[in-house]
Motif scaffolding. Structure first.
Motif, PDB file in Angstrom:
ATOM      1  N   LEU A 157       0.812  -1.218   0.000  1.00 59.85           N
ATOM      2  CA  LEU A 157       0.000   0.000   0.000  1.00 59.85           C
ATOM      3  C   LEU A 157       0.848   1.272   0.000  1.00 59.85           C
ATOM      4  O   LEU A 157       0.498   2.263  -0.633  1.00 59.85           O
ATOM      5  CB  LEU A 157      -0.974  -0.017   1.179  1.00 59.85           C
ATOM      6  N   LYS A 158       1.975   1.204   0.700  1.00 64.32           N
ATOM      7  CA  LYS A 158       2.838   2.377   0.778  1.00 64.32           C
ATOM      8  C   LYS A 158       3.347   2.764  -0.616  1.00 64.32           C
ATOM      9  O   LYS A 158       3.292   3.935  -1.013  1.00 64.32           O
ATOM     10  CB  LYS A 158       4.020   2.074   1.706  1.00 64.32           C
ATOM     11  N   SER A 159       3.829   1.763  -1.327  1.00 64.31           N
ATOM     12  CA  SER A 159       4.354   2.026  -2.660  1.00 64.31           C
ATOM     13  C   SER A 159       3.228   2.428  -3.624  1.00 64.31           C
ATOM     14  O   SER A 159       3.386   3.326  -4.454  1.00 64.31           O
ATOM     15  CB  SER A 159       5.100   0.776  -3.148  1.00 64.31           C
ATOM     16  N   ILE A 160       2.075   1.787  -3.491  1.00 65.23           N
ATOM     17  CA  ILE A 160       0.928   2.132  -4.342  1.00 65.23           C
ATOM     18  C   ILE A 160       0.569   3.605  -4.132  1.00 65.23           C
ATOM     19  O   ILE A 160       0.357   4.363  -5.077  1.00 65.23           O
ATOM     20  CB  ILE A 160      -0.296   1.233  -4.018  1.00 65.23           C
ATOM     21  N   LYS A 161       0.542   3.985  -2.847  1.00 63.11           N
ATOM     22  CA  LYS A 161       0.165   5.344  -2.485  1.00 63.11           C
ATOM     23  C   LYS A 161       1.114   6.362  -3.113  1.00 63.11           C
ATOM     24  O   LYS A 161       0.661   7.340  -3.730  1.00 63.11           O
ATOM     25  CB  LYS A 161       0.203   5.467  -0.960  1.00 63.11           C
ATOM     26  N   SER A 162       2.418   6.132  -2.986  1.00 54.68           N
ATOM     27  CA  SER A 162       3.343   7.156  -3.475  1.00 54.68           C
ATOM     28  C   SER A 162       3.377   7.191  -5.009  1.00 54.68           C
ATOM     29  O   SER A 162       3.405   8.258  -5.612  1.00 54.68           O
ATOM     30  CB  SER A 162       4.735   6.982  -2.859  1.00 54.68           C
TER      31      SER A 162
END
Ligand code: ASP
Ligand code: MG
Length: 439
Positions: A157-162
């Motif tokens: 999710l972190k990578s998706i978000k950024s």
């Protein structure tokens, strides 16, 4: 920013796709539109892959050709302008060229994932060309540029978000974005997917990543119903559900929502709406954080359950027995759904029977193992249902003629579950409808 996800049947016919375009242009709010593959496409792609894995190139070729014909006629009805028709034909031809090339190379798991990705890639490109035809300004946002899973195949999710934030910022002049459900890239940078039915998951992840105002899941039913409409005639859509209730219902078999889909939206407090493309004015079902209503809201059933009983006098007053039993299931990565214990026996259920043989073999040293197949879990769900006065009485009264194999009560305050033989499922759903919902 809102998320609008449309499933396979909502884009499966040219006229349905036209309708989707209407729905996404109804308001001014900026939005990310998530599309599934046209209905039937992913199944066909799975069949193509299976045929190739078995070395049956002739079968694969026939499936590819039939699918291509389907897309050709789809384009004919989707678009009016000749130049856009040829544009669409050319784009779709590239995908079928790819499918025809793989007939000649050796099959691998990575290739399988590439094959499965074609459906969403094609549906979104066709939709984008249709939007171009009707002059709807938009941007096709490739999911492969921001949807990521980690080494455990879990969404990152972190990578998706950024990544998503960067893409959206770069295109802040746009109000409508279109992207693919289901597909993503894995840790090795290869094309991968979120498992069958994963487009809901995509929508929920994007809703969380973009901190959306709402995550709308558009299908062909008007929301979640209090009972299975395929079995029980008198059912009603449920207007509001809490995330917990929805998770239990989805998990216990309500077909409308992919079970894993819930957590990203829930974690980010984005309400999820289940809406009907065929009846856009209908209220549908809203799933949100805090729900005031309590009591029985719905019943769902999950088939294909296997019950396993381990009986041992050594369990008597022993500690560590359950741990040993659970370790066997852990070893075979098989989740346990329901569990009940007595002083000398423990019964539990699983729905993943891939490792059943090995599991039984490893349980046998602990005691006598009995296996009951063809079972169904019927789960009655509702906020604080377990605390409702008279609820158990009502349930038991209504199902007094049905043999029950296991009961789970008190595990959560939101559900009471029964394990019965498959053959009693319809009778039980009807009985609960009458006795608990008074319908
Ligand atoms: N097209 C994929 C499938 O059929 C993903 C989805 O529709 O959600 O499984
Ligand atoms: Mg689908």
């Amino acid at each position: 920013m809102k998320i609008m996800k449309f499933g396979g049947t909502s884009v499966g016919k040219p006229e349905r796709m036209h309708q989707v375009a209407e729905l996404i242009t109804k308001d001014e709010e900026s939005k990310i539109v998530v599309l599934s593959a046209l209905s039937g496409t992913t199944n066909t792609l799975v069949n193509i892959s299976d045929a190739l894995a078995e070395g049956d190139k002739k079968k694969a070729k026939k499936l590819i050709d039939d699918l291509e014909n389907h897309y050709t006629s789809f384009i004919g009805e989707l678009l009016k302008k000749d130049e856009l028709k040829s544009k669409a034909v050319k784009i779709i031809a590239e995908h079928f060229e790819f499918l025809n090339i793989i007939l000649r190379i050796s099959f691998s798991d990575a290739l399988n994932k590439d094959i499965l990705a074609q459906g969403e890639l094609m549906s979104t490109k066709l939709f984008s060309i249709y939007l171009e035809e009707i002059n709807v300004d938009h941007l096709l946002l490739p999911a492969l540029e921001f949807m990521r899973i980690d080494g455990n195949d879990e969404p990152d999710l972190k990578s998706i978000k950024s990544s998503l934030a960067t893409l959206l910022k770069k295109n802040s002049n746009k109000k409508i974005f279109v992207t693919q459900g289901y597909i993503c890239k894995n840790k090795r940078g290869e094309v991968d997917n979120l498992k069958r039915g994963g487009s809901d998951y995509t929508a929920s992840l994007i809703a969380a990543a973009a901190n959306a105002s709402v995550c709308e899941i558009w299908t062909d039913i008007d929301g979640m119903h209090n009972n299975d409409p395929r079995i029980v005639k008198k059912t009603k859509p449920i207007e509001i559900l809490s995330f917990d209730e929805a998770a239990e219902l989805a998990y216990f078999g309500a077909k409308i929502l992919h079970p894993t889909c819930i957590w990203p939206a829930q974690q980010s407090h984005v309400p999820v709406k289940l809406l009907n493309t065929m009846q856009p004015e209908a209220k549908g079902t809203t799933i949100q954080d805090n729900v005031e209503t309590t009591g029985a809201k719905a019943v769902a059933a999950k088939d294909g359950i296997v019950a396993i009983k381990i009986k041992s006098s050594r369990m008597l007053l022993a500690y560590g027995f359950l741990r040993k039993v659970f370790e066997v299931f852990e070893k075979y990565r098989t989740p346990i759904d329901m569990i009940t214990t007595s002083e000398v026996a423990v019964s539990l259920t699983i729905d993943d029977t891939n490792h059943l043989k090995n599991i039984i073999k490893e349980l046998e040293p602990f005691g006598t193992v009995e296996v009951d197949k063809d079972q169904t879990i019927v789960s009655i769900v509702g906020n604080l249902i377990a605390e409702e006065k008279d609820m158990l009485n009502k349930i038991f009264k209504s199902i007094k003629d049905i043999p029950v194999r296991m009961i789970s009560y008190g595990g959560s305050r939101h559900n009471v579950s029964f394990l019965i033989q498959d053959k009693y499922k319809n009778e039980m759903l009807l009985a609960v409808n009458k006795g608990v919902f008074g319908m």
